[in-house]
Design a protein around this motif. Structure first.
Motif, PDB file in Angstrom:
ATOM      1  N   SER A 163       1.389   2.117   9.508  1.00 28.89           N
ATOM      2  CA  SER A 163       0.965   2.951   8.025  1.00 28.89           C
ATOM      3  C   SER A 163       0.041   3.556   7.774  1.00 28.89           C
ATOM      4  CB  SER A 163       2.284   1.351   6.844  1.00 28.89           C
ATOM      5  OG  SER A 163       1.917   2.129   5.854  1.00 28.89           O
ATOM      6  N   LEU A 164      -0.669   2.997   7.885  1.00 28.99           N
ATOM      7  CA  LEU A 164      -1.895   3.123   7.462  1.00 28.99           C
ATOM      8  C   LEU A 164      -2.071   4.543   7.942  1.00 28.99           C
ATOM      9  CD1 LEU A 164      -5.004   0.508   7.044  1.00 28.99           C
ATOM     10  CD2 LEU A 164      -3.751   1.589   5.190  1.00 28.99           C
ATOM     11  N   GLN A 165      -1.910   4.486   9.765  1.00 22.96           N
ATOM     12  CA  GLN A 165      -2.072   5.559  10.394  1.00 22.96           C
ATOM     13  C   GLN A 165      -1.365   6.545   9.598  1.00 22.96           C
ATOM     14  OE1 GLN A 165      -1.208   4.738  14.512  1.00 22.96           O
ATOM     15  NE2 GLN A 165      -3.083   4.282  15.374  1.00 22.96           N
ATOM     16  N   ARG A 211      -0.993  -1.669  10.318  1.00 23.65           N
ATOM     17  CA  ARG A 211      -1.863  -0.904  11.178  1.00 23.65           C
ATOM     18  C   ARG A 211      -1.281   0.662  11.200  1.00 23.65           C
ATOM     19  NH1 ARG A 211      -3.098  -5.434  13.765  1.00 23.65           N
ATOM     20  NH2 ARG A 211      -5.108  -6.332  13.013  1.00 23.65           N
ATOM     21  N   TYR A 218      -9.922   0.178   7.046  1.00 26.17           N
ATOM     22  CA  TYR A 218      -8.996  -0.937   6.356  1.00 26.17           C
ATOM     23  C   TYR A 218     -10.195  -2.496   6.727  1.00 26.17           C
ATOM     24  CZ  TYR A 218      -6.996  -1.789  11.100  1.00 26.17           C
ATOM     25  OH  TYR A 218      -7.410  -1.989  12.221  1.00 26.17           O
ATOM     26  N   GLU A 248       1.006  -1.003  -0.097  1.00 30.55           N
ATOM     27  CA  GLU A 248       0.328  -0.145   0.012  1.00 30.55           C
ATOM     28  C   GLU A 248       1.032   1.203  -0.110  1.00 30.55           C
ATOM     29  OE1 GLU A 248       1.178  -0.349   3.940  1.00 30.55           O
ATOM     30  OE2 GLU A 248       0.225  -1.700   2.795  1.00 30.55           O
ATOM     31  N   CYS A 249       2.060   1.320   0.993  1.00 31.95           N
ATOM     32  CA  CYS A 249       2.892   2.386   0.883  1.00 31.95           C
ATOM     33  C   CYS A 249       3.641   1.861  -0.537  1.00 31.95           C
ATOM     34  CB  CYS A 249       3.609   2.077   1.829  1.00 31.95           C
ATOM     35  SG  CYS A 249       3.019   1.895   3.528  1.00 31.95           S
ATOM     36  N   ARG A 304     -10.374   3.104   1.640  1.00 30.31           N
ATOM     37  CA  ARG A 304     -10.582   1.685   2.136  1.00 30.31           C
ATOM     38  C   ARG A 304      -9.094   0.788   1.891  1.00 30.31           C
ATOM     39  NH1 ARG A 304     -13.683  -1.625   5.350  1.00 30.31           N
ATOM     40  NH2 ARG A 304     -13.452  -3.740   5.016  1.00 30.31           N
ATOM     41  N   VAL A 305      -8.818   0.445   2.726  1.00 23.33           N
ATOM     42  CA  VAL A 305      -6.980  -0.143   2.345  1.00 23.33           C
ATOM     43  C   VAL A 305      -7.291  -1.903   2.736  1.00 23.33           C
ATOM     44  CG1 VAL A 305      -5.030  -0.876   2.410  1.00 23.33           C
ATOM     45  CG2 VAL A 305      -5.620   1.788   2.039  1.00 23.33           C
ATOM     46  N   VAL A 349      -5.163   6.950   6.514  1.00 21.43           N
ATOM     47  CA  VAL A 349      -6.460   5.936   6.526  1.00 21.43           C
ATOM     48  C   VAL A 349      -7.227   5.273   8.049  1.00 21.43           C
ATOM     49  CG1 VAL A 349      -7.110   3.578   5.093  1.00 21.43           C
ATOM     50  CG2 VAL A 349      -5.788   5.253   4.521  1.00 21.43           C
ATOM     51  N   SER A 350      -7.841   5.016   8.541  1.00 15.23           N
ATOM     52  CA  SER A 350      -8.719   4.433   9.369  1.00 15.23           C
ATOM     53  C   SER A 350      -9.368   3.206   8.884  1.00 15.23           C
ATOM     54  CB  SER A 350      -9.001   5.009  10.041  1.00 15.23           C
ATOM     55  OG  SER A 350     -10.123   6.222   9.777  1.00 15.23           O
TER      56      SER A 350
END
Length: 299
Positions: A105-107, A103, A114, A58-59, A77-78, A111-112
């Motif tokens: 990484s999403l922060q 998780r 997922y 995702e990164c 949404r991931v 992004v919350s």
């Protein structure tokens, strides 16, 4: 020794190659010398679903885009498809550690929203369980943009997710654009996105994937790819960063257009078929033509 300069008549492949070689001082065709990808039209994104086969995809693939979308207020949404256990190449318990890193990484990306599908890392196959799980995610979130790895990706798990993404896009009328991102291979990009201002956030998110980074220098590779892709910006941005995407729509069945990525003057017999995605995917399954809108799920 005979030093004659006479040349035997060209036949077969030699003749074909000679026919494709422009004469000195003459261009092969009248098309522009260098056609750059179009800027990615962010204003068309209303809801975006990202499919990440493994933690860190995702990164590497679309982290800059995700940051820009979140900042613009677009719902994102991931979905992490595998458990991240490393296909046997990591110690026991690594999967849970990598999910925590995902998780974190999403922060960093903002992004919350997922989901974790927990398929076995390295064991994906283009079959019903995967296709159904991806289709359910698409139906639940109803994105108009669906992001996934490319069907031409070098990693088998990535190719399987790409096939599932295409099938879900065809089966759900909400999806109007499939965006293939780059991870294990560069693509003949149709669109490019300037992420110079978002690059630090992208790399901060990648830094959370400590387990993966301990195995390979993904940080340097990601930076190098983003610098290289900045050459595609118009005008090219010196010292900038960019992400490249191959975008397709419902009119092409969410597949690469025949011949995409080859010169227009290349002979028709050598043009890739419309099913090039499936051929490159290397799987045995056959993805059929797009369903009619009446048969599609209207989630």
């Amino acid at each position: 020794m005979n030093m004659s300069t006479s040349v035997a008549p060209e036949t077969g492949a030699d003749a074909a190659i000679a026919a494709l070689t422009p004469e000195p001082g003459r261009a092969a065709d009248s098309t522009p010398l260098c056609v750059l990808p179009q800027p990615l039209p962010l204003h068309q994104a209303r809801r975006v679903l990202v499919l990440a086969p493994h933690p860190d995809d995702e990164c590497i693939g679309c982290g800059g885009l995700v940051v820009r979308l979140v900042q613009a207020g677009v719902p994102v949404r991931v979905v992490l498809v595998t458990d991240g256990s490393g296909a046997g190449g990591l110690p026991g318990g690594a999967g849970l550690v990598r999910q925590d890193e995902f998780r974190a990484s999403l922060q960093r990306l903002g992004v919350s929203n997922y989901a974790l599908l927990n398929f076995s890392d390295g064991q994906l196959t283009p079959t019903a369980p995967l296709f159904d799980a991806i289709a359910e995610e698409v139906c639940r979130f109803a994105p108009n943009w669906l992001l996934a790895p490319s069907a031409a990706d070098a990693h088998r798990d990535h190719r399987c997710v790409a096939q599932a993404a295409r099938q879900a896009a065809m089966s759900h009328a909400c999806v109007d654009t499939l965006l293939e991102f780059e991870t294990w291979g560069a693509l003949p990009a149709t669109h490019v996105l300037d992420i110079t201002n978002e690059f630090s956030s992208k790399m901060a998110a990648l830094s959370e994937h400590r387990t993966a980074l301990a195995q390979m220098d993904y940080a340097s590779a990601t930076e190098g790819l983003a610098r290289y892709r900045a050459l595609l910006l118009a005008p090219a941005r010196v010292g900038g960063f960019a992400e490249a995407y191959l975008c397709s729509g419902r009119d092409s069945g969410f597949a690469w257009k025949a011949g995409w990525g080859r010169p227009e003057w290349w002979p028709a017999p050598y043009a890739p078929t419309p099913m090039i995605v499936n051929a490159l995917a290397g799987g045995n399954s056959v993805v059929g033509p797009a369903k009619s809108l009446s048969a599609q799920q209207r989630c």
